[in-house]
Design a protein around this motif. Sequence first.
Motif, PDB file in Angstrom:
ATOM      1  N   GLU A 121      23.600 -22.190  21.854  1.00 16.19           N
ATOM      2  CA  GLU A 121      22.946 -23.469  22.123  1.00 16.19           C
ATOM      3  C   GLU A 121      23.772 -24.318  23.085  1.00 16.19           C
ATOM      4  O   GLU A 121      23.228 -25.036  23.924  1.00 16.19           O
ATOM      5  CB  GLU A 121      22.722 -24.228  20.815  1.00 16.19           C
ATOM      6  CG  GLU A 121      21.650 -23.610  19.925  1.00 16.19           C
ATOM      7  CD  GLU A 121      21.350 -24.478  18.719  1.00 16.19           C
ATOM      8  OE1 GLU A 121      21.891 -25.618  18.655  1.00 16.19           O
ATOM      9  OE2 GLU A 121      20.596 -24.029  17.836  1.00 16.19           O
ATOM     10  N   SER A 122      25.074 -24.257  22.944  1.00 16.03           N
ATOM     11  CA  SER A 122      25.966 -24.965  23.854  1.00 16.03           C
ATOM     12  C   SER A 122      27.297 -24.216  23.882  1.00 16.03           C
ATOM     13  O   SER A 122      27.571 -23.361  23.025  1.00 16.03           O
ATOM     14  CB  SER A 122      26.189 -26.415  23.415  1.00 16.03           C
ATOM     15  OG  SER A 122      26.881 -26.470  22.178  1.00 16.03           O
ATOM     16  N   GLU A 195      32.349 -29.431  33.636  1.00 17.09           N
ATOM     17  CA  GLU A 195      31.388 -30.263  32.903  1.00 17.09           C
ATOM     18  C   GLU A 195      29.976 -30.158  33.468  1.00 17.09           C
ATOM     19  O   GLU A 195      29.009 -30.389  32.751  1.00 17.09           O
ATOM     20  CB  GLU A 195      31.829 -31.731  32.940  1.00 17.09           C
ATOM     21  CG  GLU A 195      32.904 -32.095  31.952  1.00 17.09           C
ATOM     22  CD  GLU A 195      32.995 -33.598  31.766  1.00 17.09           C
ATOM     23  OE1 GLU A 195      33.382 -34.032  30.672  1.00 17.09           O
ATOM     24  OE2 GLU A 195      32.662 -34.348  32.705  1.00 17.09           O
ATOM     25  N   ASP A 201      29.149 -28.390  26.454  1.00 17.81           N
ATOM     26  CA  ASP A 201      29.240 -29.515  25.531  1.00 17.81           C
ATOM     27  C   ASP A 201      30.441 -30.368  25.946  1.00 17.81           C
ATOM     28  O   ASP A 201      31.592 -29.951  25.783  1.00 17.81           O
ATOM     29  CB  ASP A 201      29.417 -28.991  24.105  1.00 17.81           C
ATOM     30  CG  ASP A 201      29.468 -30.098  23.067  1.00 17.81           C
ATOM     31  OD1 ASP A 201      29.561 -31.287  23.441  1.00 17.81           O
ATOM     32  OD2 ASP A 201      29.450 -29.774  21.863  1.00 17.81           O
ATOM     33  N   LYS A 202      30.192 -31.547  26.463  1.00 20.89           N
ATOM     34  CA  LYS A 202      31.267 -32.388  26.980  1.00 20.89           C
ATOM     35  C   LYS A 202      32.196 -32.907  25.890  1.00 20.89           C
ATOM     36  O   LYS A 202      33.284 -33.422  26.198  1.00 20.89           O
ATOM     37  CB  LYS A 202      30.671 -33.560  27.767  1.00 20.89           C
ATOM     38  CG  LYS A 202      29.952 -33.118  29.035  1.00 20.89           C
ATOM     39  CD  LYS A 202      29.428 -34.309  29.810  1.00 20.89           C
ATOM     40  CE  LYS A 202      28.703 -33.853  31.077  1.00 20.89           C
ATOM     41  NZ  LYS A 202      28.189 -34.995  31.869  1.00 20.89           N
ATOM     42  N   GLN A 203      31.796 -32.762  24.643  1.00 21.02           N
ATOM     43  CA  GLN A 203      32.680 -33.148  23.536  1.00 21.02           C
ATOM     44  C   GLN A 203      33.559 -31.987  23.086  1.00 21.02           C
ATOM     45  O   GLN A 203      34.350 -32.140  22.159  1.00 21.02           O
ATOM     46  CB  GLN A 203      31.844 -33.661  22.356  1.00 21.02           C
ATOM     47  CG  GLN A 203      31.034 -34.901  22.670  1.00 21.02           C
ATOM     48  CD  GLN A 203      31.892 -36.028  23.231  1.00 21.02           C
ATOM     49  OE1 GLN A 203      32.916 -36.378  22.641  1.00 21.02           O
ATOM     50  NE2 GLN A 203      31.477 -36.600  24.355  1.00 21.02           N
ATOM     51  N   ARG A 204      33.414 -30.842  23.756  1.00 21.63           N
ATOM     52  CA  ARG A 204      34.239 -29.664  23.411  1.00 21.63           C
ATOM     53  C   ARG A 204      34.899 -29.102  24.679  1.00 21.63           C
ATOM     54  O   ARG A 204      34.672 -27.977  25.069  1.00 21.63           O
ATOM     55  CB  ARG A 204      33.382 -28.595  22.726  1.00 21.63           C
ATOM     56  CG  ARG A 204      32.866 -29.003  21.349  1.00 21.63           C
ATOM     57  CD  ARG A 204      32.332 -27.789  20.594  1.00 21.63           C
ATOM     58  NE  ARG A 204      31.153 -27.226  21.216  1.00 21.63           N
ATOM     59  CZ  ARG A 204      30.867 -25.920  21.221  1.00 21.63           C
ATOM     60  NH1 ARG A 204      31.700 -25.038  20.688  1.00 21.63           N
ATOM     61  NH2 ARG A 204      29.748 -25.491  21.794  1.00 21.63           N
TER      62      ARG A 204
END
Length: 387
Positions: A121-122, A195, A201-204
């Motif tokens: 999914e990401s 990115e 996923d920009k949080q990972r």
Amino acid sequence: MELTMNRIILGVILFCGLNGGLLAQSGELCQGAYFTEKQGAEFLEAETYQDLATWEHKSQQIRDRILKGLELSTLPPRPSSKAIIHGKMILDGYSVEKVILETLPGFYLTGNLYRPLKQLESYAGILAPHGHGQNPTGRYMEQTQKRCAALAKMGAVVLAWDMIGHGDSQQCQHKIPKAAKLQTINSLRALDFLESLPGIDKQRIGMTGESGGGTQTFLLAALDDRIKVSVPCVMVSAYFFGGCVCESGMPIHKAAGFQTNNVQIAALAAPRPMLLISDGGDWTKNTAEVEFPYILSIYSLYGQARLLENVHLPHEKHDYGPSKRKAMYVFMAKTLGLNLQAVQNSQGEMDESSIRVLSPEALSVFDNQHRLPAHALQGDAAVMGVL
């Protein structure tokens, strides 16, 4: 062990061409073993912080000094050209592609993109800078290829790119005076590129490199909080400031009335997860007793001591070898939500046997259809001109 470390330091001096040696200091530059081991420890003892507000004031001073020292207080605009991605190779659980990315007008980052074959999914994104090494250098080294491929098998999209003057990056020599500025710009643009990829996923977003790649890792984590997880390997030292012009050739550590070191710079990652990997054969030999406790005290000010770890390997040397990679895989899996089992055998042991080490020719970004653009800068003077 001391002899081993001295040989490593000498090798870095010779490789980077710092005439006069690491101990010949001038002006505001802090290069190589600028402190003795005792001075490094004493500096940290004198720089303790009892409250978060005081540390955050200091941390902003450190960031400002890095940016001013690198001449990056105002970042140059991003080139409008699109990255070229080509030459996809399908391997066991991952693919490898070739990347050509303009980071400054006329200057190009060259590297490889490792992606999982499994649809998710990401995806976590991981930047993988390399350090100074012997032939084959940089992103061609077995240790670099293995960590990038393994992380891709675990579910991350990984970008490995050349230090300037290494691999395909031959527009200038490695030791140009503003190498630290150019390589930091390359790191920032590499992060922008990563990115921008579909599904990231920009949080990972994580980053890990060894030696000079460790310097690039803690510098970018200090300057850009888009780096959510960092693993600087065999580099963070209280007394050693980086032996190459690309690490300490610009005044990022010292100015009139101001002094910092790489431990404090690494501490700017707080409170984001960070793993320090250290060994007994280089300038990280004291990490468990000196550098790690200091950075832990900073994390404690945020109430996040659990997010900082150290794996110290006292009988190992200066590299990104199997045990160091194993420690990094475990940490990245835990903090970025990756599948650790993808690089383990049935007994739960690390298994990189399915990873194919490719030749430099196979990984090179340039071929008859993909050449360095005609307007590309050529030579040290031309590259320095845009810096």
